[in-house]
Design an enzyme around this catalytic site. Structure first.
Site, mmCIF file in Angstrom:
data_model
loop_
_atom_site.group_PDB
_atom_site.id
_atom_site.type_symbol
_atom_site.label_atom_id
_atom_site.label_comp_id
_atom_site.label_asym_id
_atom_site.label_seq_id
_atom_site.Cartn_x
_atom_site.Cartn_y
_atom_site.Cartn_z
ATOM 1 N N LYS A 68 0.196 14.867 -11.169
ATOM 2 C CA LYS A 68 1.076 14.290 -12.181
ATOM 3 C C LYS A 68 2.154 15.276 -12.628
ATOM 4 C CE LYS A 68 -0.685 10.177 -12.373
ATOM 5 N NZ LYS A 68 0.102 8.981 -11.950
ATOM 6 N N TYR B 75 -5.850 15.849 -10.049
ATOM 7 C CA TYR B 75 -5.125 14.843 -10.817
ATOM 8 C C TYR B 75 -4.006 15.446 -11.659
ATOM 9 C CZ TYR B 75 -4.180 10.831 -13.795
ATOM 10 O OH TYR B 75 -3.548 9.810 -14.466
ATOM 11 N N ASP C 101 0.874 -1.169 0.000
ATOM 12 C CA ASP C 101 0.000 0.000 0.000
ATOM 13 C C ASP C 101 0.912 1.219 0.000
ATOM 14 O OD1 ASP C 101 -1.645 2.148 0.546
ATOM 15 O OD2 ASP C 101 -2.713 1.177 2.194
ATOM 16 N N THR D 193 -9.406 2.316 -18.438
ATOM 17 C CA THR D 193 -9.161 1.625 -17.167
ATOM 18 C C THR D 193 -10.209 2.075 -16.155
ATOM 19 O OG1 THR D 193 -7.702 3.333 -16.256
ATOM 20 C CG2 THR D 193 -6.672 1.618 -17.616
#
Length: 235
Positions: free
Chosen positions: A164, A160, A53, A193
């Site tokens: 990144k 997000y 994890d 995905t």
């Protein structure tokens, strides 16, 4: 034989990258939070499973001990990542994003990369040809998201892409700090995905191609790069 660890590898891009690297002759560890899913995925591919994890220090340290005891590590693929989506897979607007939501995304996508990389550095530094692949995104590109003519310009969320972009900076700084390693950030493309509610326009086989390519770099390969299947991307 090259030994590779892929985080978040029980499904999606991580699983497909594991499949391709096993086929290429790597000994692959599938890192996954869920032990049942991870073991099942590893058994399907002829890979090894390690419980991991990326948001938990104790879990990461236990994974280091397991992999060290079984021979060490040559390649680390930081693949585990999350994206917050709303009802009906809606992308959250900037106005609706809270600090807590940012923190949740950064805990996996940024702090998880640092936590895992830092923990495995001693093993990687013992390898004759150490490689780190950080799975980034085309949405990490400041150039693309700030360009009204870019397809990425439409993307409204904060957490997000910011996470990144940070991964890209981490990649550059690690590459400078460890010139003996090949450390790169990759953009798999808009892949179908669970991360995006399977709205992506390409298959996991296509998306995993650049991950696998950069995971197989030799000591003379590029480092500190941000790339997709077609080459370098604008920062």
């Amino acid at each position: 034989m090259t030994t590779t660890l892929i985080t978040g590898a029980n499904k999606g891009l991580g699983l497909e990258a594991a499949r391709q690297l096993v086929a290429a002759g790597h000994t692959v560890y599938i890192g996954a939070r869920n032990a049942e899913r991870g073991r099942h995925a590893a058994a399907r591919l002829g890979a090894r499973f390690v419980q991991l994890d990326v948001t938990d220090d104790a879990s990461v340290q236990a994974a280091v001990k397991t992999i060290e005891a079984e021979g060490g590590l040559d390649v680390l693929v930081n693949n585990a990542g999350i994206e917050v989506r709303g009802e009906n897979n809606a992308i959250p607007a900037a106005a609706d994003t809270t600090a807590d939501e940012m923190r949740t995304v950064f805990e996996t996508n940024v702090f998880g990369v640092v936590r895992v990389t830092h923990a495995f550095l001693p093993l990687l530094r013992r390898s004759a040809a150490p490689v780190v692949v950080n799975v980034s995104s085309g949405l990490a590109s400041l150039s693309r998201l700030s360009d009204p003519d870019s397809p990425a310009h439409f993307y409204p969320a904060l957490a997000y892409p910011a996470s990144k972009t940070t991964v890209n900076m981490i990649t550059v700084q690690y590459a400078k700090a460890f010139p003996e390693m090949r450390i790169n950030a990759v953009e798999p493309g808009f892949t179908a995905t669970d991360l995006n509610g399977r709205t992506g326009t390409q298959s996991v086989e296509q998306g995993a191609e650049i991950i696998v390519r950069m995971a197989r770099l030799g000591p003379d390969g590029p480092t500190g790069r941000y790339v997709d299947v077609d080459g370098s991307l604008p920062w």
